[in-house]
Motif scaffolding. Structure first.
Motif, PDB file in Angstrom:
ATOM      1  N   ARG A   1     100.207-106.411  43.142  1.00  0.00           N
ATOM      2  CA  ARG A   1      99.691-105.054  43.198  1.00  0.00           C
ATOM      3  C   ARG A   1      99.192-104.619  44.577  1.00  0.00           C
ATOM      4  NH1 ARG A   1      96.249-104.826  37.488  1.00  0.00           N
ATOM      5  NH2 ARG A   1      97.954-105.540  36.139  1.00  0.00           N
ATOM      6  N   ILE A   2      98.741-105.592  45.391  1.00  0.00           N
ATOM      7  CA  ILE A   2      98.099-105.197  46.649  1.00  0.00           C
ATOM      8  C   ILE A   2      98.619-105.967  47.856  1.00  0.00           C
ATOM      9  CG2 ILE A   2      95.901-104.776  47.817  1.00  0.00           C
ATOM     10  CD1 ILE A   2      94.498-104.899  45.141  1.00  0.00           C
ATOM     11  N   ASN A   3      98.720-107.291  47.747  1.00  0.00           N
ATOM     12  CA  ASN A   3      99.012-108.127  48.926  1.00  0.00           C
ATOM     13  C   ASN A   3     100.218-109.022  48.647  1.00  0.00           C
ATOM     14  OD1 ASN A   3      98.973-109.669  51.241  1.00  0.00           O
ATOM     15  ND2 ASN A   3      97.015-110.675  50.820  1.00  0.00           N
ATOM     16  N   VAL A  40      96.946-109.956  42.363  1.00  0.00           N
ATOM     17  CA  VAL A  40      96.680-109.458  43.723  1.00  0.00           C
ATOM     18  C   VAL A  40      97.974-109.405  44.518  1.00  0.00           C
ATOM     19  CG1 VAL A  40      95.549-109.992  45.915  1.00  0.00           C
ATOM     20  CG2 VAL A  40      94.282-110.223  43.772  1.00  0.00           C
ATOM     21  N   ARG A  41      98.807-110.415  44.357  1.00  0.00           N
ATOM     22  CA  ARG A  41     100.074-110.462  45.093  1.00  0.00           C
ATOM     23  C   ARG A  41     101.002-109.323  44.660  1.00  0.00           C
ATOM     24  NH1 ARG A  41     102.648-115.791  43.943  1.00  0.00           N
ATOM     25  NH2 ARG A  41     101.452-116.661  45.661  1.00  0.00           N
ATOM     26  N   ALA A  62      89.264 -96.924  48.997  1.00  0.00           N
ATOM     27  CA  ALA A  62      90.067 -98.069  49.455  1.00  0.00           C
ATOM     28  C   ALA A  62      89.202 -99.310  49.659  1.00  0.00           C
ATOM     29  CB  ALA A  62      90.831 -97.717  50.734  1.00  0.00           C
ATOM     30  N   VAL A  69      92.855-109.986  49.230  1.00  0.00           N
ATOM     31  CA  VAL A  69      93.600-108.890  49.859  1.00  0.00           C
ATOM     32  C   VAL A  69      93.651-109.087  51.378  1.00  0.00           C
ATOM     33  CG1 VAL A  69      93.586-106.407  50.340  1.00  0.00           C
ATOM     34  CG2 VAL A  69      93.137-107.238  48.026  1.00  0.00           C
ATOM     35  N   GLU A 109      89.209-102.174  48.315  1.00  0.00           N
ATOM     36  CA  GLU A 109      89.898-103.464  48.336  1.00  0.00           C
ATOM     37  C   GLU A 109      90.291-103.883  49.746  1.00  0.00           C
ATOM     38  OE1 GLU A 109      90.785-100.949  46.404  1.00  0.00           O
ATOM     39  OE2 GLU A 109      90.657-101.611  44.307  1.00  0.00           O
ATOM     40  N   TRP A 110      90.378-102.926  50.659  1.00  0.00           N
ATOM     41  CA  TRP A 110      90.851-103.211  52.017  1.00  0.00           C
ATOM     42  C   TRP A 110      89.713-103.391  53.014  1.00  0.00           C
ATOM     43  CZ3 TRP A 110      95.967-104.052  52.419  1.00  0.00           C
ATOM     44  CH2 TRP A 110      96.777-103.556  51.405  1.00  0.00           C
ATOM     45  N   LYS A 159      89.646-106.744  54.973  1.00  0.00           N
ATOM     46  CA  LYS A 159      90.830-106.842  55.843  1.00  0.00           C
ATOM     47  C   LYS A 159      90.661-105.971  57.085  1.00  0.00           C
ATOM     48  CE  LYS A 159      95.858-106.307  55.862  1.00  0.00           C
ATOM     49  NZ  LYS A 159      96.128-107.703  56.257  1.00  0.00           N
TER      50      LYS A 159
END
Length: 254
Positions: free
Chosen positions: A172-174, A169-170, A104, A140, A106-107, A110
């Motif tokens: 697929r993830i955020n 990004v919007r 994970a 993200v 990508e997170w 955050k």
């Protein structure tokens, strides 16, 4: 301030030389002058923001890299021109390969910011001039993205790729990621190219995002950076200070 109203803004453009770091530093200062609690995050291995804020990147024992890879607490440097800073240095580039094996990944940014978000109203992230992992981590983690774009033809050509990266990004993830606006940078109003490109930015991008006032090209930004000061500290009467203040005010409303 609660997490809902916190604004985490990535300053993002995959092209170099757009004035992204200068904008991050100066808008952070202007927001602090407007009585907001501001955290700047340098996630660029070039560490320009870290240097602009008065730190020596090579002398730092802890940077954002330690938080991303080792879950170390954010190394906060407090009250640098009324804002706090999480610094970077060239060692950040060394962890890029290691991050690819992290679950994970990508997170990671955050999750790290969750530990301090109640202490701030604005978190401004200075992204690298690439579409790599650190830019993705930033997007993200963000509620908004601010796009500085030089009013030159070459810079304008890359806008479609930039917007596509934000869209991916919007999607697929955020999904909550919003475009706070576009800031025309290094604008030369007396040249025909400057006028044409600024008109093009307004025509093509205004349906997608607010177009903020253009910031003119001036050597004073470079001089202020060399002095390791925001422009408003280095030269309070400079005309661009009022433009920066106007953009900061607009960021309160996004």
């Amino acid at each position: 301030m609660n997490a809902v109203s916190l604004k985490i803004i990535s300053f993002f453009n995959q092209a170099g030389g757009t004035g992204k770091t200068t904008l991050t530093q100066n808008l952070g200062y202007q927001l602090a002058q407007r009585r907001h609690r501001v955290l700047l995050v340098d996630i660029d291995p070039q560490a320009s923001l870290t240097a602009f804020m008065g730190l020596e990147p090579f002398e730092l024992k802890q940077t954002i890299a330690d938080s991303l890879l080792k879950d170390a607490p954010l190394p906060l440097h407090q009250n640098l021109h009324n804002v706090d800073l999480v610094p970077s240095n060239i060692l950040l580039s060394a962890i890029e390969v290691q991050l690819h094996s992290v679950i994970a990944r990508e997170w990671r940014l955050k999750q790290t910011l969750l530990t301090v978000q109640d202490s701030y109203d604005f978190v401004l992230i200075d992204c690298p001039p690439t579409l790599g992992i650190f830019s993705i981590l930033s997007l993200v983690a963000s509620t908004h993205v601010l796009v500085p774009i030089q009013t030159h033809f070459k810079a304008f050509l890359g806008v479609e790729l930039l917007l596509d990266s934000i869209r991916q990004v919007r999607e697929r993830i955020n999904p909550g990621l919003a475009i706070a606006g576009v800031v025309p940078m290094m604008h030369e109003s007396r040249t025909s190219q400057g006028k044409v490109i600024l008109d093009g930015i307004n025509e093509q991008l205004s349906p997608i995002a607010p177009i903020f006032p253009a910031i003119p090209r001036t050597i004073s930004f470079a001089d202020a950076s060399m002095a390791r000061q925001p422009l408003a500290v280095y030269d309070p009467k400079h005309p661009s200070v009022q433009i920066l203040e106007a953009i900061a005010q607009k960021l309160e409303e996004v």
